[in-house]
Design a protein around this motif. Structure first.
Motif, PDB file in Angstrom:
ATOM      1  N   ILE A  46      -3.037   1.436  32.128  1.00 46.79           N
ATOM      2  CA  ILE A  46      -2.679   0.825  31.033  1.00 46.79           C
ATOM      3  C   ILE A  46      -2.088   1.538  29.890  1.00 46.79           C
ATOM      4  O   ILE A  46      -1.446   1.161  29.079  1.00 46.79           O
ATOM      5  CB  ILE A  46      -3.652  -0.355  30.700  1.00 46.79           C
ATOM      6  CG1 ILE A  46      -3.082  -1.555  30.088  1.00 46.79           C
ATOM      7  CG2 ILE A  46      -4.598   0.013  29.910  1.00 46.79           C
ATOM      8  CD1 ILE A  46      -2.773  -2.680  30.946  1.00 46.79           C
ATOM      9  N   LYS A  47      -2.747   2.789  29.775  1.00 42.22           N
ATOM     10  CA  LYS A  47      -2.449   3.672  28.539  1.00 42.22           C
ATOM     11  C   LYS A  47      -0.984   4.070  28.580  1.00 42.22           C
ATOM     12  O   LYS A  47      -0.794   4.602  27.633  1.00 42.22           O
ATOM     13  CB  LYS A  47      -3.697   4.540  28.507  1.00 42.22           C
ATOM     14  CG  LYS A  47      -5.241   4.082  27.968  1.00 42.22           C
ATOM     15  CD  LYS A  47      -5.790   5.166  28.270  1.00 42.22           C
ATOM     16  CE  LYS A  47      -7.438   4.718  28.046  1.00 42.22           C
ATOM     17  NZ  LYS A  47      -8.293   5.742  27.979  1.00 42.22           N
ATOM     18  N   LYS A  48      -0.718   4.347  29.837  1.00 47.13           N
ATOM     19  CA  LYS A  48       0.569   5.026  29.912  1.00 47.13           C
ATOM     20  C   LYS A  48       1.810   4.012  29.924  1.00 47.13           C
ATOM     21  O   LYS A  48       3.078   4.598  29.652  1.00 47.13           O
ATOM     22  CB  LYS A  48       0.737   5.529  31.337  1.00 47.13           C
ATOM     23  CG  LYS A  48      -0.272   6.693  31.451  1.00 47.13           C
ATOM     24  CD  LYS A  48      -0.115   7.344  33.021  1.00 47.13           C
ATOM     25  CE  LYS A  48      -1.072   8.460  33.198  1.00 47.13           C
ATOM     26  NZ  LYS A  48      -1.287   8.979  34.398  1.00 47.13           N
ATOM     27  N   LEU A  49       1.612   2.653  29.813  1.00 49.25           N
ATOM     28  CA  LEU A  49       2.846   1.690  29.788  1.00 49.25           C
ATOM     29  C   LEU A  49       3.277   1.499  28.537  1.00 49.25           C
ATOM     30  O   LEU A  49       2.645   1.476  27.526  1.00 49.25           O
ATOM     31  CB  LEU A  49       2.310   0.401  30.548  1.00 49.25           C
ATOM     32  CG  LEU A  49       1.803   0.441  31.918  1.00 49.25           C
ATOM     33  CD1 LEU A  49       1.004  -0.740  32.428  1.00 49.25           C
ATOM     34  CD2 LEU A  49       2.704   1.092  33.095  1.00 49.25           C
ATOM     35  N   ASN A  50       4.530   0.877  28.568  1.00 49.95           N
ATOM     36  CA  ASN A  50       5.127   0.470  27.382  1.00 49.95           C
ATOM     37  C   ASN A  50       4.382  -1.063  27.012  1.00 49.95           C
ATOM     38  O   ASN A  50       3.935  -1.861  27.862  1.00 49.95           O
ATOM     39  CB  ASN A  50       6.614   0.154  27.227  1.00 49.95           C
ATOM     40  CG  ASN A  50       7.345  -0.255  28.464  1.00 49.95           C
ATOM     41  OD1 ASN A  50       6.716  -1.603  28.914  1.00 49.95           O
ATOM     42  ND2 ASN A  50       8.242   0.095  29.238  1.00 49.95           N
TER      43      ASN A  50
END
Length: 112
Positions: A46-50
């Protein structure tokens, strides 16, 4: 008052003892471990998503949790609605296997 406390303690002790005798304690521990790993993988992704993808993953995860819980409830349901340790163990096993499967699914998605 002492009588009430004694009764509550006795009931709690019986509940805890019955879980350990039936093997449910180990299943609860396994489920907790599987759920913890799922949360670690989910939070990492989730931290890597736009923002759009994040919103979609959050929505899909909520839907998956609802499906998992209802599916495991259905799978473990006793047709006679008797309930008990066997049905509880079936439900816990379903929760564990489903959670492990979802974790693998998210890991595979993250690797692609």
């Amino acid at each position: 008052m002492k009588k009430t406390i004694s009764i509550v303690f006795l009931l709690f002790s019986t509940f805890v003892f019955s879980q350990s005798v039936t093997g449910e304690d180990e299943l609860y521990a396994d489920y907790k471990k599987a759920d913890k790993e799922l949360n670690l993988v989910y939070n990492k992704i989730i931290k890597k998503l736009n923002e759009t993808d994040k919103k979609n993953l959050i929505e899909s995860q909520r839907a998956w949790i609802k499906f998992r819980d209802l599916n495991c409830k259905f799978i473990s349901q006793d047709p006679g609605d008797g309930g008990g340790p066997y049905e509880n163990k079936m439900k816990l096993d379903c929760l564990i296997q489903s959670t492990i499967g979802r974790t693998k699914e998210l890991k595979n998605w993250a690797d692609n």
